[in-house]
Structures are given as structure tokens and as C-alpha cells.
Design a protein around this motif. Structure first.
Motif, PDB file in Angstrom:
ATOM      1  N   HIS A   1       0.809  -1.220   0.000  1.00 42.31           N
ATOM      2  CA  HIS A   1       0.000   0.000   0.000  1.00 42.31           C
ATOM      3  C   HIS A   1       0.844   1.274   0.000  1.00 42.31           C
ATOM      4  CE1 HIS A   1       0.696   0.841   4.274  1.00 42.31           C
ATOM      5  NE2 HIS A   1       0.602  -0.469   4.443  1.00 42.31           N
ATOM      6  N   ARG A   2       2.022   1.245   0.562  1.00 42.51           N
ATOM      7  CA  ARG A   2       2.923   2.403   0.609  1.00 42.51           C
ATOM      8  C   ARG A   2       2.200   3.690   1.014  1.00 42.51           C
ATOM      9  NH1 ARG A   2       6.592  -0.749  -0.611  1.00 42.51           N
ATOM     10  NH2 ARG A   2       6.950  -1.785  -2.574  1.00 42.51           N
ATOM     11  N   GLY A   3       1.272   3.543   1.978  1.00 42.46           N
ATOM     12  CA  GLY A   3       0.551   4.701   2.503  1.00 42.46           C
ATOM     13  C   GLY A   3      -0.706   5.058   1.739  1.00 42.46           C
ATOM     14  N   ASP A   4      -1.017   4.313   0.665  1.00 45.30           N
ATOM     15  CA  ASP A   4      -2.236   4.561  -0.100  1.00 45.30           C
ATOM     16  C   ASP A   4      -3.415   3.958   0.667  1.00 45.30           C
ATOM     17  OD1 ASP A   4      -4.462   4.260  -1.848  1.00 45.30           O
ATOM     18  OD2 ASP A   4      -3.157   4.082  -3.597  1.00 45.30           O
ATOM     19  N   GLU A   5      -4.271   4.834   1.191  1.00 42.52           N
ATOM     20  CA  GLU A   5      -5.378   4.392   2.038  1.00 42.52           C
ATOM     21  C   GLU A   5      -6.326   3.444   1.299  1.00 42.52           C
ATOM     22  OE1 GLU A   5      -8.443   6.391   5.252  1.00 42.52           O
ATOM     23  OE2 GLU A   5      -7.143   7.671   4.056  1.00 42.52           O
ATOM     24  N   ARG A   6      -6.549   3.693   0.024  1.00 40.42           N
ATOM     25  CA  ARG A   6      -7.432   2.828  -0.769  1.00 40.42           C
ATOM     26  C   ARG A   6      -6.895   1.394  -0.804  1.00 40.42           C
ATOM     27  NH1 ARG A   6      -7.135   0.989  -5.627  1.00 40.42           N
ATOM     28  NH2 ARG A   6      -5.331   2.287  -6.125  1.00 40.42           N
ATOM     29  N   LEU A   7      -5.591   1.245  -1.079  1.00 36.32           N
ATOM     30  CA  LEU A   7      -4.988  -0.093  -1.105  1.00 36.32           C
ATOM     31  C   LEU A   7      -4.939  -0.718   0.280  1.00 36.32           C
ATOM     32  CD1 LEU A   7      -1.955   0.243  -3.569  1.00 36.32           C
ATOM     33  CD2 LEU A   7      -3.995  -1.180  -3.855  1.00 36.32           C
ATOM     34  N   PHE A   8      -4.710   0.094   1.284  1.00 35.98           N
ATOM     35  CA  PHE A   8      -4.599  -0.427   2.645  1.00 35.98           C
ATOM     36  C   PHE A   8      -5.882  -1.126   3.076  1.00 35.98           C
ATOM     37  CE2 PHE A   8      -4.814  -0.418   7.222  1.00 35.98           C
ATOM     38  CZ  PHE A   8      -3.529  -0.738   7.610  1.00 35.98           C
ATOM     39  N   TRP A   9      -7.029  -0.499   2.820  1.00 30.11           N
ATOM     40  CA  TRP A   9      -8.311  -1.014   3.309  1.00 30.11           C
ATOM     41  C   TRP A   9      -9.020  -1.929   2.314  1.00 30.11           C
ATOM     42  CZ3 TRP A   9      -8.666  -0.629   8.254  1.00 30.11           C
ATOM     43  CH2 TRP A   9      -8.089   0.449   8.921  1.00 30.11           C
ATOM     44  N   ASP A  10      -8.471  -2.145   1.136  1.00 28.36           N
ATOM     45  CA  ASP A  10      -9.113  -2.958   0.101  1.00 28.36           C
ATOM     46  C   ASP A  10      -8.998  -4.444   0.458  1.00 28.36           C
ATOM     47  OD1 ASP A  10     -10.008  -4.270  -2.160  1.00 28.36           O
ATOM     48  OD2 ASP A  10      -8.580  -3.311  -3.529  1.00 28.36           O
ATOM     49  N   GLU A  11     -10.114  -5.031   0.830  1.00 29.30           N
ATOM     50  CA  GLU A  11     -10.115  -6.434   1.261  1.00 29.30           C
ATOM     51  C   GLU A  11      -9.637  -7.382   0.161  1.00 29.30           C
ATOM     52  OE1 GLU A  11     -13.228  -9.561   3.358  1.00 29.30           O
ATOM     53  OE2 GLU A  11     -13.586  -7.412   3.506  1.00 29.30           O
ATOM     54  N   THR A  12      -9.849  -7.014  -1.091  1.00 32.17           N
ATOM     55  CA  THR A  12      -9.398  -7.880  -2.185  1.00 32.17           C
ATOM     56  C   THR A  12      -7.876  -7.807  -2.359  1.00 32.17           C
ATOM     57  OG1 THR A  12      -9.706  -6.201  -3.919  1.00 32.17           O
ATOM     58  CG2 THR A  12     -11.600  -7.622  -3.409  1.00 32.17           C
ATOM     59  N   ASN A  13      -7.244  -6.841  -1.719  1.00 31.91           N
ATOM     60  CA  ASN A  13      -5.783  -6.706  -1.769  1.00 31.91           C
ATOM     61  C   ASN A  13      -5.121  -7.404  -0.587  1.00 31.91           C
ATOM     62  OD1 ASN A  13      -3.281  -5.737  -2.800  1.00 31.91           O
ATOM     63  ND2 ASN A  13      -3.327  -4.080  -1.307  1.00 31.91           N
ATOM     64  N   LEU A  14      -5.900  -8.108   0.215  1.00 36.00           N
ATOM     65  CA  LEU A  14      -5.370  -8.752   1.415  1.00 36.00           C
ATOM     66  C   LEU A  14      -5.410 -10.265   1.281  1.00 36.00           C
ATOM     67  CD1 LEU A  14      -7.124  -6.468   4.040  1.00 36.00           C
ATOM     68  CD2 LEU A  14      -4.706  -6.459   3.427  1.00 36.00           C
ATOM     69  N   GLN A  15      -4.430 -10.902   1.899  1.00 38.36           N
ATOM     70  CA  GLN A  15      -4.363 -12.358   1.915  1.00 38.36           C
ATOM     71  C   GLN A  15      -3.788 -12.804   3.252  1.00 38.36           C
ATOM     72  OE1 GLN A  15      -1.582 -13.836  -0.991  1.00 38.36           O
ATOM     73  NE2 GLN A  15       0.010 -12.384  -0.396  1.00 38.36           N
ATOM     74  N   THR A  16      -4.100 -14.024   3.608  1.00 39.16           N
ATOM     75  CA  THR A  16      -3.564 -14.631   4.819  1.00 39.16           C
ATOM     76  C   THR A  16      -2.250 -15.316   4.473  1.00 39.16           C
ATOM     77  OG1 THR A  16      -5.788 -15.020   5.684  1.00 39.16           O
ATOM     78  CG2 THR A  16      -3.993 -16.341   6.630  1.00 39.16           C
ATOM     79  N   LEU A  17      -1.218 -14.992   5.237  1.00 40.47           N
ATOM     80  CA  LEU A  17       0.059 -15.705   5.137  1.00 40.47           C
ATOM     81  C   LEU A  17       0.458 -16.145   6.534  1.00 40.47           C
ATOM     82  CD1 LEU A  17       2.229 -13.448   2.775  1.00 40.47           C
ATOM     83  CD2 LEU A  17       1.000 -15.538   2.175  1.00 40.47           C
ATOM     84  N   CYS A  18       1.097 -17.299   6.644  1.00 42.05           N
ATOM     85  CA  CYS A  18       1.672 -17.660   7.935  1.00 42.05           C
ATOM     86  C   CYS A  18       2.875 -16.729   8.138  1.00 42.05           C
ATOM     87  CB  CYS A  18       2.061 -19.129   7.988  1.00 42.05           C
ATOM     88  SG  CYS A  18       3.443 -19.615   6.943  1.00 42.05           S
ATOM     89  N   LYS A  19       3.225 -16.515   9.374  1.00 44.04           N
ATOM     90  CA  LYS A  19       4.308 -15.586   9.681  1.00 44.04           C
ATOM     91  C   LYS A  19       5.601 -16.000   8.993  1.00 44.04           C
ATOM     92  CE  LYS A  19       6.287 -12.920  13.429  1.00 44.04           C
ATOM     93  NZ  LYS A  19       6.898 -12.075  12.444  1.00 44.04           N
ATOM     94  N   SER A  20       5.847 -17.288   8.932  1.00 43.46           N
ATOM     95  CA  SER A  20       7.068 -17.787   8.302  1.00 43.46           C
ATOM     96  C   SER A  20       7.134 -17.390   6.830  1.00 43.46           C
ATOM     97  CB  SER A  20       7.135 -19.308   8.459  1.00 43.46           C
ATOM     98  OG  SER A  20       8.232 -19.813   7.761  1.00 43.46           O
ATOM     99  N   CYS A  21       6.051 -17.610   6.080  1.00 47.65           N
ATOM    100  CA  CYS A  21       6.042 -17.239   4.654  1.00 47.65           C
ATOM    101  C   CYS A  21       6.132 -15.730   4.485  1.00 47.65           C
ATOM    102  CB  CYS A  21       4.788 -17.769   3.965  1.00 47.65           C
ATOM    103  SG  CYS A  21       4.852 -19.549   3.659  1.00 47.65           S
TER     104      CYS A  21
END
Length: 91
Positions: free
Chosen positions: A51-71
Motif C-alpha cells: 500500500h505504501r501509505g495509499d489508504e485505498r490499497l490499505f483497506w481494500d479487502e481484495t488486496n489482502l491475503q492470509t500468510l503464515c508468519k514464516s512465509c
């Protein structure tokens, strides 16, 4: 501290984070992993496109994914570091 760092401390983020974990069935979305993790402290709600500070990208649920901490701490960070030259960052 950049303003976006505070977004991670909000109730809105905590709710969004849990929604993403539930949507992804608490499973790491990395193709190399796919680990199911019941302990959310070991999961990261990761921005696919930084997101680099872009609020739209930050809150966009389609831009989010679950990763384990290791990955997140290995594969994802390696990917982001490898694109520094493309973004004009020369560290």
C-alpha cells in the motif's frame, strides 16, 4: 511515525484482519505452503500489492491475503526486496 502505521492499531483493521483470516479459512495463501493455522498470532494479514501509505490499497479487502508468519517473513519479504530496483529504491 507515518500516519498509516496507526491504521494497524485500529478496531477497523482488527476486524478486517479477522474477516480475511476467516475468508481464507485460516490457511496460508502462499502456493509453497498452504498451512492451516488456528493461532492467529502466527498469521499475517498481508497486502498483496504494497500500500505504501495509499489508504485505498490499505483497506481494500481484495488486496489482502492470509500468510503464515514464516512465509510472510521469508518468501514475501524476498519478493518485495527483489523489486526495489523497479520502484526506484536503491538501498
Amino acid at each position: 511515525m507515518p500516519p498509516w502505521k496507526r491504521w494497524y492499531k485500529t478496531a477497523r483493521w482488527q476486524q478486517l484482519r479477522i474477516r480475511v483470516f476467516q475468508r481464507d479459512t485460516f490457511t496460508c495463501q502462499s502456493a509453497e505452503c498452504g498451512r492451516l493455522e488456528g493461532n492467529t498470532a502466527l498469521l499475517v494479514c498481508d497486502h498483496k500489492v504494497p500500500h505504501r501509505g495509499d489508504e485505498r490499497l490499505f483497506w481494500d479487502e481484495t488486496n489482502l491475503q492470509t500468510l503464515c508468519k514464516s512465509c510472510h517473513d521469508t518468501i514475501k519479504q524476498r519478493e518485495e526486496q527483489s523489486t526495489l530496483h523497479q520502484r526506484g529504491v536503491w538501498h
